[in-house]
Design a protein around this motif. Structure first.
Motif, PDB file in Angstrom:
ATOM      1  N   GLU A 141       1.946  -1.980  13.797  1.00  0.00           N
ATOM      2  CA  GLU A 141       2.068  -1.657  12.366  1.00  0.00           C
ATOM      3  C   GLU A 141       1.763  -2.896  11.523  1.00  0.00           C
ATOM      4  O   GLU A 141       1.076  -2.808  10.499  1.00  0.00           O
ATOM      5  CB  GLU A 141       3.483  -1.157  12.056  1.00  0.00           C
ATOM      6  N   HIS A 142       2.277  -4.031  11.962  1.00  0.00           N
ATOM      7  CA  HIS A 142       2.078  -5.268  11.209  1.00  0.00           C
ATOM      8  C   HIS A 142       0.600  -5.652  11.181  1.00  0.00           C
ATOM      9  O   HIS A 142       0.062  -6.028  10.132  1.00  0.00           O
ATOM     10  CB  HIS A 142       2.914  -6.390  11.834  1.00  0.00           C
ATOM     11  N   ILE A 143      -0.065  -5.535  12.346  1.00  0.00           N
ATOM     12  CA  ILE A 143      -1.479  -5.895  12.429  1.00  0.00           C
ATOM     13  C   ILE A 143      -2.342  -4.893  11.662  1.00  0.00           C
ATOM     14  O   ILE A 143      -3.316  -5.274  10.998  1.00  0.00           O
ATOM     15  CB  ILE A 143      -1.914  -5.980  13.905  1.00  0.00           C
ATOM     16  N   PHE A 146      -3.434  -5.368   7.988  1.00  0.00           N
ATOM     17  CA  PHE A 146      -4.486  -6.309   7.623  1.00  0.00           C
ATOM     18  C   PHE A 146      -5.826  -5.603   7.406  1.00  0.00           C
ATOM     19  O   PHE A 146      -6.734  -6.162   6.798  1.00  0.00           O
ATOM     20  CB  PHE A 146      -4.650  -7.387   8.704  1.00  0.00           C
ATOM     21  N   GLY A 147      -5.967  -4.395   7.967  1.00  0.00           N
ATOM     22  CA  GLY A 147      -7.184  -3.611   7.745  1.00  0.00           C
ATOM     23  C   GLY A 147      -8.394  -4.066   8.533  1.00  0.00           C
ATOM     24  O   GLY A 147      -9.514  -3.618   8.259  1.00  0.00           O
ATOM     25  N   PHE A 169      -3.153   3.087  13.786  1.00  0.00           N
ATOM     26  CA  PHE A 169      -4.396   2.553  13.214  1.00  0.00           C
ATOM     27  C   PHE A 169      -5.130   3.616  12.402  1.00  0.00           C
ATOM     28  O   PHE A 169      -5.709   3.304  11.350  1.00  0.00           O
ATOM     29  CB  PHE A 169      -5.273   1.989  14.332  1.00  0.00           C
ATOM     30  N   ASP A 170      -5.089   4.856  12.869  1.00  0.00           N
ATOM     31  CA  ASP A 170      -5.715   5.930  12.097  1.00  0.00           C
ATOM     32  C   ASP A 170      -5.039   6.086  10.735  1.00  0.00           C
ATOM     33  O   ASP A 170      -5.709   6.305   9.712  1.00  0.00           O
ATOM     34  CB  ASP A 170      -5.651   7.247  12.872  1.00  0.00           C
ATOM     35  N   ASP A 171      -3.718   5.987  10.709  1.00  0.00           N
ATOM     36  CA  ASP A 171      -2.978   6.111   9.450  1.00  0.00           C
ATOM     37  C   ASP A 171      -3.368   5.021   8.456  1.00  0.00           C
ATOM     38  O   ASP A 171      -3.371   5.247   7.242  1.00  0.00           O
ATOM     39  CB  ASP A 171      -1.468   6.058   9.699  1.00  0.00           C
ATOM     40  N   HIS A 172      -3.705   3.847   8.977  1.00  0.00           N
ATOM     41  CA  HIS A 172      -4.119   2.730   8.123  1.00  0.00           C
ATOM     42  C   HIS A 172      -5.640   2.678   7.948  1.00  0.00           C
ATOM     43  O   HIS A 172      -6.155   1.725   7.365  1.00  0.00           O
ATOM     44  CB  HIS A 172      -3.613   1.406   8.699  1.00  0.00           C
ATOM     45  N   LYS A 173      -6.333   3.705   8.500  1.00  0.00           N
ATOM     46  CA  LYS A 173      -7.803   3.759   8.429  1.00  0.00           C
ATOM     47  C   LYS A 173      -8.445   2.490   9.005  1.00  0.00           C
ATOM     48  O   LYS A 173      -9.439   1.963   8.487  1.00  0.00           O
ATOM     49  CB  LYS A 173      -8.266   3.999   6.994  1.00  0.00           C
TER      50      LYS A 173
END
Length: 347
Positions: A141-143, A146-147, A169-173
């Motif tokens: 989640e933390h990494i 950063f996108g 990672f999908d949730d953060h695109k």
């Protein structure tokens, strides 16, 4: 549907591009920036595009309990190993600059939140996440925030646990590629398990996939390419006389150069359908057989195996596969021996 790909520092990675070979220096330098630079020089000579490091900030990464845990490929604790091998921030920044000044891409695996923060300060182009962190969801989640693109090793994990990581990672695109791994150093051939790699691909068909390998040669990586792998990662050293826990399963400069060359060649062999290639026509012309007369045939005479047969080349009109269709038919003209027959010659 187009093949999936990710982009790291303008290098597109996926089935439509040459396989990416990642040379993992990791901790093979044993804490020496000078040795690390020598390994980078060797990677550059081998034609490497991406050099991978490991970022260890030991007190944020491990509790004191780690001082009692001895890895299978070592005789001292994991805490002692990482304390000995970790580069400080200044040295790691110098290493990154050294890699990039040679035109290569520097990525690293953060093993803690502090390590991820350091790499973000260093403005890395992507993050490599090791198998041990695949189910460390707080760190993921933390990494992810950063996108940056992520290459995720999935050893020691199940499809179910990988799904949770991918969802983050999908949730953060965040673009994520998945590597199958067996975390034994070295990995015996029977535990490479291409079937597991393909199960990973089948579970995540929209993700680029590959192999992070710990065997003693390039065979596993080359086999993975034949099956569709787009990323190959092996530990790397400038020479095999170095000491260190990962040297045994590291490729040297020559093996790395061979892997880069041969993986590109094998990638060109993938795909296709079981039909004749257009380029094979020149071979088909002489290799295939067509129906020919093997004796003089009078007009009105019945065609039998006595007066017709199949012979090369394949330039005649009636292919060998239709020979039985011609038997029993009647010649429409006088036919000399050794003529290729046409459909107009029979009725």
């Amino acid at each position: 549907m187009p093949n999936p790909f990710i982009t790291v520092a303008n290098r597109k990675i996926g089935l439509d591009f040459p396989p990416l070979v990642i040379a993992e220096i990791g901790i093979n330098h044993e804490g020496s920036l000078s040795v690390a630079k020598q390994m980078v020089d060797a990677a550059f000579r081998a034609g490497v595009e991406v050099v991978k490091h490991q970022t260890h900030i030991v007190d944020d990464e491990m509790s004191s309990a780690a001082k009692k845990v001895i890895p299978g490929n070592a005789d001292v604790s994991i805490y002692d190993i990482m304390e000995r091998c970790a580069l400080n921030e200044a040295d790691e920044m110098a290493l990154k600059a050294y890699v990039e000044n040679k035109g290569m891409i520097f990525i690293s695996t953060p093993f803690s939140r502090a390590a991820a923060e350091r790499l973000e300060r260093m403005n890395v182009q992507a993050y490599k996440i090791g198998s041990g962190e695949c189910n460390n969801y707080p760190l993921l989640e933390h990494i992810a925030q950063f996108g940056k693109p992520v290459i995720l090793s999935t050893g020691m994990n199940t499809i179910a646990s990988v799904k949770k990581a991918v969802a983050i990672f999908d949730d953060h695109k965040v673009p994520v590629a998945l590597l199958h791994t067996t975390n034994l150093y070295p990995t015996p051939a029977h535990l490479v398990r291409f079937g597991a790699m393909m199960a990973l691909h089948e579970a995540f068909p929209d993700k680029v996939f590959g192999l992070s390998d710990h065997t003693l040669n390039n065979n596993a990586c080359l086999g993975a390419v034949a099956l569709g792998a787009s990323i190959l990662e092996r530990h790397f050293t400038d020479h095999k006389e170095r000491t260190g826990p990962d040297i045994v399963c590291s490729m040297d400069e020559q093996a790395c150069k061979s892997l880069i060359t041969n993986s590109k060649e094998i990638a060109l062999m993938r795909g296709g359908a079981k039909v004749a290639a257009e380029e094979e026509q020149v071979t088909m012309d002489f290799a295939f057989a067509t129906v020919c007369s093997i004796a003089p045939i009078k007009k009105g005479e019945v065609l039998t195996k006595v007066n017709i047969w199949v012979k090369r080349p394949g330039t005649g009109e009636i292919l060998a596969e239709h020979f039985k269709d011609i038997l029993g038919k009647v010649a429409t003209r006088d036919i000399k021996a050794d003529e290729q027959l046409t459909y107009n010659d029979v009725y």
